[in-house]
Motif scaffolding. Structure first.
Motif, mmCIF file in Angstrom:
data_model
loop_
_atom_site.group_PDB
_atom_site.id
_atom_site.type_symbol
_atom_site.label_atom_id
_atom_site.label_comp_id
_atom_site.label_asym_id
_atom_site.label_seq_id
_atom_site.Cartn_x
_atom_site.Cartn_y
_atom_site.Cartn_z
ATOM 1 N N LYS A 107 -16.086 2.636 19.307
ATOM 2 C CA LYS A 107 -15.668 3.694 18.387
ATOM 3 C C LYS A 107 -16.365 3.555 17.036
ATOM 4 C CE LYS A 107 -11.067 3.537 20.492
ATOM 5 N NZ LYS A 107 -9.633 3.219 20.262
ATOM 6 N N ASP A 108 -16.663 4.700 16.431
ATOM 7 C CA ASP A 108 -17.244 4.690 15.092
ATOM 8 C C ASP A 108 -16.181 4.383 14.039
ATOM 9 O OD1 ASP A 108 -19.779 5.324 16.035
ATOM 10 O OD2 ASP A 108 -19.407 7.477 15.921
ATOM 11 N N HIS A 109 -14.957 4.827 14.312
ATOM 12 C CA HIS A 109 -13.870 4.644 13.350
ATOM 13 C C HIS A 109 -13.206 3.286 13.541
ATOM 14 C CE1 HIS A 109 -10.334 5.346 10.907
ATOM 15 N NE2 HIS A 109 -9.558 5.100 11.938
ATOM 16 N N PRO B 158 -9.940 1.250 12.968
ATOM 17 C CA PRO B 158 -8.529 1.463 12.627
ATOM 18 C C PRO B 158 -8.105 0.592 11.445
ATOM 19 C CG PRO B 158 -8.810 1.057 14.981
ATOM 20 C CD PRO B 158 -10.100 0.714 14.331
ATOM 21 N N SER B 159 -7.179 1.085 10.638
ATOM 22 C CA SER B 159 -6.648 0.297 9.531
ATOM 23 C C SER B 159 -5.710 -0.768 10.076
ATOM 24 C CB SER B 159 -5.891 1.201 8.557
ATOM 25 O OG SER B 159 -4.725 1.721 9.181
ATOM 26 N N ARG C 18 -13.310 -2.158 17.377
ATOM 27 C CA ARG C 18 -14.014 -0.901 17.685
ATOM 28 C C ARG C 18 -14.009 -0.607 19.180
ATOM 29 N NH1 ARG C 18 -16.364 1.352 13.278
ATOM 30 N NH2 ARG C 18 -16.935 -0.030 11.537
ATOM 31 N N GLU D 98 -22.454 1.697 3.688
ATOM 32 C CA GLU D 98 -21.076 2.082 3.371
ATOM 33 C C GLU D 98 -20.600 1.378 2.102
ATOM 34 O OE1 GLU D 98 -18.409 1.663 6.666
ATOM 35 O OE2 GLU D 98 -19.810 2.566 8.098
ATOM 36 N N LYS E 15 -10.874 -2.697 3.615
ATOM 37 C CA LYS E 15 -11.058 -1.936 4.857
ATOM 38 C C LYS E 15 -11.317 -2.863 6.034
ATOM 39 C CE LYS E 15 -12.922 2.138 2.482
ATOM 40 N NZ LYS E 15 -14.079 3.065 2.357
#
Length: 725
Positions: A50-52, A54-55, A237, A505, A540
């Protein structure tokens, strides 16, 4: 329960039966309790990366969802995170719990080497130990994989063995060539012999007396804490529910299909909120390093210990003690241990290995430990290089969880090979091993989990898998950071080598400096390339305490404890904004981080150099000279100087310095913390500096500079100060 060491793959111990597990490309195979060969066909379809990311809050919600996980891993070190990544990439529903931060233990306190183990190969040959040989061969294969999986965090490093006796030259040359031979196609670069002149050219600090020549071989080096974090983030990820600061309180058990009590999950607590909840899982894996036996005893209080901890002490010194790209190895110190002397993050690390210890928490490095390392360093550096006690910028001790028979006391004879055990209740334990082989350890552990709990999963997928930040990284990536964002070149290189392709980023959230150059990127401390944006990005990456930032998201605490302390107030302010901390929380974080630096990173030992009143051993002429310097600031003869006194003198010589900086400078010497530096404290400082026990004192340099400046002004008549005949 039987105890066996791995010879090929890993020995599985469960109910007295031993099975050997191999992870192959198309299927996993093992022998069951009856000796029959069983194959598990690979599952079709691979999980998506996944690119995102999770928090942490989302990860906690996933753990509390009430669903059952296939695999739950206890421990967020290199091995635990490796197990989570291996399981997640096989399509297993995976959870990982760490009671502190990722890499907060042994995995961040290593020698920073990715190596096969030259000394283990020596033991394998001398003792005809086939197990040691297999361990070295596997480690050399894994060394190559680790360097490829995260090239931004790791690189080959040439290491020199200086030779001072002619007979040692062929002896060590044969051993190092065998090291290359065992590596085979995975050899990083071929070793070579150096003449005395060439050795001194490459390592000019080396002791010249009786030097015959040197041998150079190659191993790998990495940023261990960031590597550990990269594994954890990559697992997240791929869908693993990974949570730091989540403590396992007890193992949950239920009745299995065979009528026996089986581990079926854990009762855990979110350390940050205090909330307790259950997490159910078909398989629970114990990957807790030095704490292996404490988790095993949660399962069975009578189980014998299999982990014998061994401590390794390391110190950090300025970069001028070693060349930028050449390490040094002493294979036989005065007490028989190995000492490494390596460049790392533009500093120099010196460290020992294999000191037996009875504790599982990380011990405080002692003055005896530090002095031993310094004495060994002095043995190898030239007489023109003064090795000063005051040049020790940080010191730490890490616990290596070696696997041994509980009756053994000699940790130096123990192989670092790993062992997977399966208890009668189904708890899988992975113990022993080394940083370099974390991936192979994880593979063998998940293979064991699939076998024991009949999980539907395929074969290992982590060989060749690139970790967080590696996919689009290139050696010239930092140039784009400089050109596109206006970062300093040093800062850009640091971001690229720390975050890989994720450096963009960090650059995007970097603050404008207000200067012509650099355009963005405010440093936390002037002498290191860490910038404020990394604190925001660290949150993050699941950082939740100031210690997380200064020790593992950045490596400031490991490089210079005083610089880390200087950065702390700003770190806490930024984290407070990101995490909505109140003033009380900020104070708690600041104190906790200072305690960490004081006890775990060598600040206590450093400050102890000034606290012993018996250390004032100046000759009368020196005492008189330093008293005059002191009274130049203490005009009122109070017996102490304050910030106001220093400001007055600086103004007289047209030097400006902000009050916060002056407070920090005085605080370094203010032993009783009363806001002033007394004459006795100043004399202790100067005595310690003369002995080399303290270096880099800003107050001492400032006062000397001010004294010289005032003398020059007084010596030049007004009518001649402008020059002329």
């Amino acid at each position: 329960m039987a105890f066996q060491k791995a010879v090929k793959g890993t020995a599985l111990i469960g109910g007295g039966a031993i099975a050997t597990v191999f992870g192959l490309s198309q299927f996993s195979q093992y022998r069951n309790k009856h000796g029959a060969l069983v194959q598990v066909q690979a599952a079709e379809g691979a999980p998506v990366r996944k690119d995102h990311l999770p928090s942490r809050e989302q990860q906690i919600q996933a753990l509390q969802s009430g669903g059952e996980f296939d695999v739950l891993v206890i421990g967020g070190g290199a091995t635990g995170c490796g197990c989570a990544l291996d399981a997640a990439t096989r399509g297993l529903k995976t959870a990982l719990l760490e009671r502190d931060d990722f890499s907060s233990g042994t995995s961040s306190r290593s020698t920073k080497l990715i190596h096969g183990g030259v000394r283990y190969l020596q033991k394998a040959i001398m003792k005809l130990d086939f197990e040691q040989y297999r361990m070295v061969k596997e480690a050399l294969e894994e060394r190559a994989h680790l360097l490829k999986s995260a090239p931004h965090l790791s690189a080959p490093l040439p290491i020199m063995l200086p030779i001072y006796k002619w007979w040692q030259l062929p002896y060590y040359w044969v051993g190092i060539k065998l090291y290359d031979l065992v590596a085979g196609s995975q050899c990083l670069k071929s070793s070579y012999v150096l003449t005395k002149a060439r050795a001194l050219e490459l390592f000019p600090m080396l002791r010249r007396d009786k030097l015959v020549g040197a041998i150079v071989y190659y191993d790998g080096q990495h940023n261990d804490a960031r590597m550990n974090l990269a594994i954890a983030l990559t697992a997240a990820r791929y869908g693993a529910a990974t949570a730091n600061y989540t403590e396992v309180r007890q193992l949950l058990k239920g009745t299995g299909t065979d009528g026996r009590q089986r581990v079926c999950g854990v009762r855990c607590r979110d350390v940050l909120t205090g909330k307790e909840f259950d997490v159910r899982a078909k398989c629970v894996i114990n990957a807790t390093g030095p704490f292996t036996d404490s988790v095993r005893k949660m399962d069975d209080e009578e189980v014998p210990n299999i982990c014998q901890p061994s401590a390794g002490v390391h110190i950090v010194m300025p970069g001028y003690y070693s060349p930028d790209n050449m390490g040094l190895l002493d294979p036989a110190t005065s007490d028989g241990r190995v000492i490494f002397f390596l460049p790392w993050e533009k500093m120099t690390i010196a460290g020992t290995t294999d000191s037996p210890t009875d504790v599982t928490s990380h011990p405080i490095p002692t003055e005896e430990d530090i002095n031993f390392i310094l004495s060994e360093v002095r043995n190898y550096l030239g007489a023109d290089v003064e090795v000063r006690r005051g040049d020790v910028l940080a010191a730490w001790s890490g616990i290596r969880p070696l696997v041994t028979n509980p009756d053994s006391k000699d940790t130096q004879s123990i192989s670092r090979n790993h062992v997977v055990t399966v208890s009668d209740s189904g708890l899988i334990t992975i113990a022993g091993g080394k940083w370099t082989t974390y991936r192979a350890m994880a593979r063998d552990t998940i293979d064991a989990a699939i076998q024991e709990h009949k999980l539907q999963a395929g074969s290992c997928q982590t060989m060749g898998l690139q970790l967080e930040g590696a996919q689009d990284w290139s050696p010239t990536l930092y140039i784009r950071l400089v050109q596109d964002y206006g970062l300093e070149s040093e800062v850009a290189q640091h971001l690229a080598s720390t975050y890989g392709d994720k450096a963009f980023e960090v650059a995007k959230i970097a603050q404008v400096t207000g200067k012509r150059w650099p355009i963005v990127g405010k440093r936390l401390v002037s002498e290191f390339p860490y910038i404020e944006a990394e604190v925001v990005y660290g949150v993050k990456e699941y950082a939740r305490t100031a210690v997380d930032i200064i020790s593992r998201r950045t490596r400031l605490a490991f490089l210079n404890v005083q610089a880390a302390e200087e950065a702390l107030p700003r770190v806490v302010d930024i984290m407070a904004k990101e995490l909505s901390w109140c003033e009380q929380k900020k104070k708690e974080q600041l104190e906790a981080a200072k305690t960490f630096l004081y006890y775990e990173m060598g600040y206590k030992v450093k400050t102890d150099q000034l606290t012993d009143s018996s250390e004032i051993s100046l000759v009368p002429s020196d005492i008189e000279r330093y008293k005059k310097r002191f009274h130049m600031f203490d005009k009122d003869k109070k017996g102490f100087i304050t910030i106001l006194d220093v400001q007055r003198v600086l103004q007289s010589i047209s030097v400006q310095m902000d009050e916060n900086t002056l407070h920090e400078i005085l605080n370094e010497v203010d032993l009783n913390k009363n806001g002033q530096v007394e004459l006795n404290e100043f004399l202790q400082l100067m005595s310690a500096i003369q002995k080399g026990r303290v270096s880099g004192s800003r107050l001492a340099v400032l006062m000397k500079s001010a004294e010289e400046n005032l003398r020059r002004r007084q010596a030049i008549p007004v009518d001649r100060s402008g020059g002329g005949l």
